[in-house]
Write a protein that holds these residues in place. Structure first.
Motif, PDB file in Angstrom:
ATOM      1  N   THR A  78       4.958  -2.275   7.364  1.00 45.43           N
ATOM      2  CA  THR A  78       4.125  -1.654   6.658  1.00 45.43           C
ATOM      3  C   THR A  78       3.244  -2.746   7.053  1.00 45.43           C
ATOM      4  OG1 THR A  78       5.060  -2.785   5.334  1.00 45.43           O
ATOM      5  CG2 THR A  78       6.474  -1.144   5.453  1.00 45.43           C
ATOM      6  N   SER A 131      -5.477  -4.825  -7.352  1.00 49.85           N
ATOM      7  CA  SER A 131      -5.447  -5.847  -6.023  1.00 49.85           C
ATOM      8  C   SER A 131      -5.881  -6.897  -6.150  1.00 49.85           C
ATOM      9  CB  SER A 131      -6.582  -4.537  -5.558  1.00 49.85           C
ATOM     10  OG  SER A 131      -5.642  -3.857  -4.968  1.00 49.85           O
ATOM     11  N   GLY A 143      -7.713   4.872  -2.219  1.00 48.86           N
ATOM     12  CA  GLY A 143      -6.337   6.176  -2.303  1.00 48.86           C
ATOM     13  C   GLY A 143      -6.869   6.488  -1.223  1.00 48.86           C
ATOM     14  N   ARG A 144      -7.627   5.977   0.146  1.00 48.94           N
ATOM     15  CA  ARG A 144      -7.334   6.022   0.952  1.00 48.94           C
ATOM     16  C   ARG A 144      -5.361   5.357   2.054  1.00 48.94           C
ATOM     17  NH1 ARG A 144     -13.038   4.418   2.476  1.00 48.94           N
ATOM     18  NH2 ARG A 144     -12.498   4.690   5.123  1.00 48.94           N
ATOM     19  N   ARG A 158      -2.390   2.971   1.695  1.00 49.32           N
ATOM     20  CA  ARG A 158      -1.251   2.639   0.417  1.00 49.32           C
ATOM     21  C   ARG A 158      -0.690   2.258   1.885  1.00 49.32           C
ATOM     22  NH1 ARG A 158       3.684   6.617   0.167  1.00 49.32           N
ATOM     23  NH2 ARG A 158       2.908   6.663   2.040  1.00 49.32           N
ATOM     24  N   LEU A 159      -0.332   0.682   0.536  1.00 43.92           N
ATOM     25  CA  LEU A 159       0.700  -0.848   0.778  1.00 43.92           C
ATOM     26  C   LEU A 159       1.605  -0.538   2.175  1.00 43.92           C
ATOM     27  CD1 LEU A 159      -0.616  -3.391  -1.682  1.00 43.92           C
ATOM     28  CD2 LEU A 159      -1.510  -3.042   0.590  1.00 43.92           C
ATOM     29  N   ASP A 160       2.780   0.608   1.703  1.00 46.00           N
ATOM     30  CA  ASP A 160       3.599   1.066   2.032  1.00 46.00           C
ATOM     31  C   ASP A 160       3.498   1.928   3.407  1.00 46.00           C
ATOM     32  OD1 ASP A 160       5.082  -0.641   0.862  1.00 46.00           O
ATOM     33  OD2 ASP A 160       5.072   0.426  -1.479  1.00 46.00           O
ATOM     34  N   ASP A 161       2.099   2.036   3.643  1.00 47.79           N
ATOM     35  CA  ASP A 161       2.579   2.722   4.955  1.00 47.79           C
ATOM     36  C   ASP A 161       2.837   2.649   6.354  1.00 47.79           C
ATOM     37  OD1 ASP A 161       0.764   4.579   3.681  1.00 47.79           O
ATOM     38  OD2 ASP A 161      -1.464   4.096   4.385  1.00 47.79           O
ATOM     39  N   ARG A 187       1.118  -3.249   4.160  1.00 48.64           N
ATOM     40  CA  ARG A 187       1.654  -4.861   2.930  1.00 48.64           C
ATOM     41  C   ARG A 187       2.543  -5.661   3.987  1.00 48.64           C
ATOM     42  NH1 ARG A 187       2.989  -4.247  -2.124  1.00 48.64           N
ATOM     43  NH2 ARG A 187       3.763  -2.178  -1.582  1.00 48.64           N
ATOM     44  N   VAL A 231      -7.497   0.900  -0.719  1.00 52.15           N
ATOM     45  CA  VAL A 231      -6.435   0.786  -1.287  1.00 52.15           C
ATOM     46  C   VAL A 231      -6.265   1.223  -2.404  1.00 52.15           C
ATOM     47  CG1 VAL A 231      -3.865   0.353  -2.461  1.00 52.15           C
ATOM     48  CG2 VAL A 231      -4.353  -0.487   0.054  1.00 52.15           C
ATOM     49  N   ASP A 232      -7.436   0.751  -3.229  1.00 52.36           N
ATOM     50  CA  ASP A 232      -8.554   1.369  -4.662  1.00 52.36           C
ATOM     51  C   ASP A 232      -8.667   2.810  -4.125  1.00 52.36           C
ATOM     52  OD1 ASP A 232      -7.158  -1.571  -5.951  1.00 52.36           O
ATOM     53  OD2 ASP A 232      -9.595  -2.572  -5.332  1.00 52.36           O
TER      54      ASP A 232
END
Length: 373
Positions: free
Chosen positions: A153, A272, A119-120, A122-125, A155, A116-117
């Protein structure tokens, strides 16, 4: 510029439930602009070079207490307590690898948040769970499948894995981040030491039982039924082999050091770091383990792990976490019971006693800290 950077870090820590920062006067800086004094005790963002620390010996009373607790318990046990602020560690059998079981969910989540950090991820994917994703044992997410499908998701899966220890949620996240090789690469890249991540829930549990995994074992109690049909000597040999050399083995001292790195901000971004610690503080598992001795005003961010039972033994009975005092000082704690015949309540009592000793030591040192100030 300094204040804006401070406010970002402060906001991230506050959202995650960490101790608020106190800004006194101007923010001290190094010549290259790096800020260290703005961060709370023990917290160092991973973009900041850790400062060289004087090695402080572990407090003798706490060393004596932990030694007595472990020696009097019996069985294969490793305990480690580290002061995140002072840097000392108390360790008893802390270098012996123990079965992690669901403690290893922490490394999956760290790998995920690292992505996530970057950018690969996203928590909401969005992620879809189907019957083919189901694993075994504790998987409450299975009840949410309607017509064989549950849309969720990243997350939500992470929350379920870390706070409910949902095996299906964790295994699905594991595939999402790239499998065991990606998790072990994260562990190696951050030099976390004697920590191994295993092959995932299905293969780990089937190997421990002496079975070869089949997906139909995920339905109902099919796995337990197949395991019960095995000859006793097959089950015992598989169980003993796993406990003696756990494929997901980790040493208590290595886990305590990793939790210290997490709390200091050396493993993830500030946001994070705060987010994960907040999730771990909301865990619903292990209320009779470490958490049972946490006094009012203290906080515990933790992850439990429990393996299969055989003839009164359990292949891993664990709890690890970050214990934070009301004054903001923190301790990383790992209690790993690799093999014992002691009843469950006595295992839980060992964990409670470790926390109680740490709290007692902290409180006994409080007057000296006040005088030093």
């Amino acid at each position: 510029m300094v204040l804006s950077r401070f406010s970002v870090i402060e906001r991230a820590l506050t959202l995650g439930g960490l101790a608020p920062l106190a800004l006194i006067g101007a923010a001290p800086q190094h010549q290259d602009g790096r800020i260290t004094e703005l961060l709370p005790p023990g917290y160092v963002h991973n973009s900041v070079a850790p400062q060289r620390q004087v090695v402080i010996p572990a407090p003798t009373p706490l060393v004596t207490d932990i030694d007595r607790l472990v020696a009097g318990f019996g069985g294969k046990v490793g305990v480690a307590v580290k002061s995140i602020d002072a840097g000392w560690m108390v360790s008893k059998n802390g270098d012996v690898p123990m079965p992690q079981q669901s403690v290893s969910k922490l490394w999956v989540t760290l790998t995920l948040l690292d992505q996530v950090d970057q950018g690969r991820v996203r928590l909401d994917d969005p992620i879809t769970i189907t019957r083919s994703d189901l694993t075994l044992f504790h998987q409450p997410i299975a009840s949410l499948l309607k017509n064989g499908v549950y849309n969720t998701t990243v997350r939500e899966l992470m929350r379920r894995a870390m706070t409910m220890s949902d095996n299906t949620a964790n295994d699905r996240l594991l595939r999402h981040v790239g499998g065991p090789s990606a998790v072990n690469a994260y562990i190696a890249r951050h030099s976390l030491g004697a920590i191994k991540f295993g092959p995932g829930e299905r293969l780990l549990q089937s190997r421990t039982a002496g079975l070869t995994w089949r997906q139909d074992y995920a339905m109902g109690r099919a796995f337990q039924a197949a395991r019960a049909k095995l000859p006793p000597n097959v089950r015992q040999a598989a169980f003993n082999s796993y406990v003696a050399n756990p494929i997901d083995g980790a040493a208590a001292a290595a886990i305590a050091n990793a939790l210290t790195k997490l709390r200091r901000g050396e493993l993830l971004s500030p946001a994070s770091t705060a987010y994960l610690i907040g999730v771990m503080e909301s865990s619903r598992t292990g209320h009779a383990r470490l958490r049972a001795s946490v006094p009012p005003g203290w906080r515990l961010a933790h992850k439990t792990g429990t393996g299969q039972d055989l003839m009164g033994r359990t292949a891993g009975f664990n709890d690890v976490g970050i214990l934070t005092a009301p004054d903001g000082r923190a301790y990383s704690i790992a209690v790993m019971i690799g093999d014992t015949s002691r009843p469950t309540q006595e295992r839980q009592k060992l964990m409670q006693n470790v926390v109680a000793r740490v709290v007692a030591y902290h409180d006994s040192e409080a007057p000296q800290r006040v005088m030093a100030q």
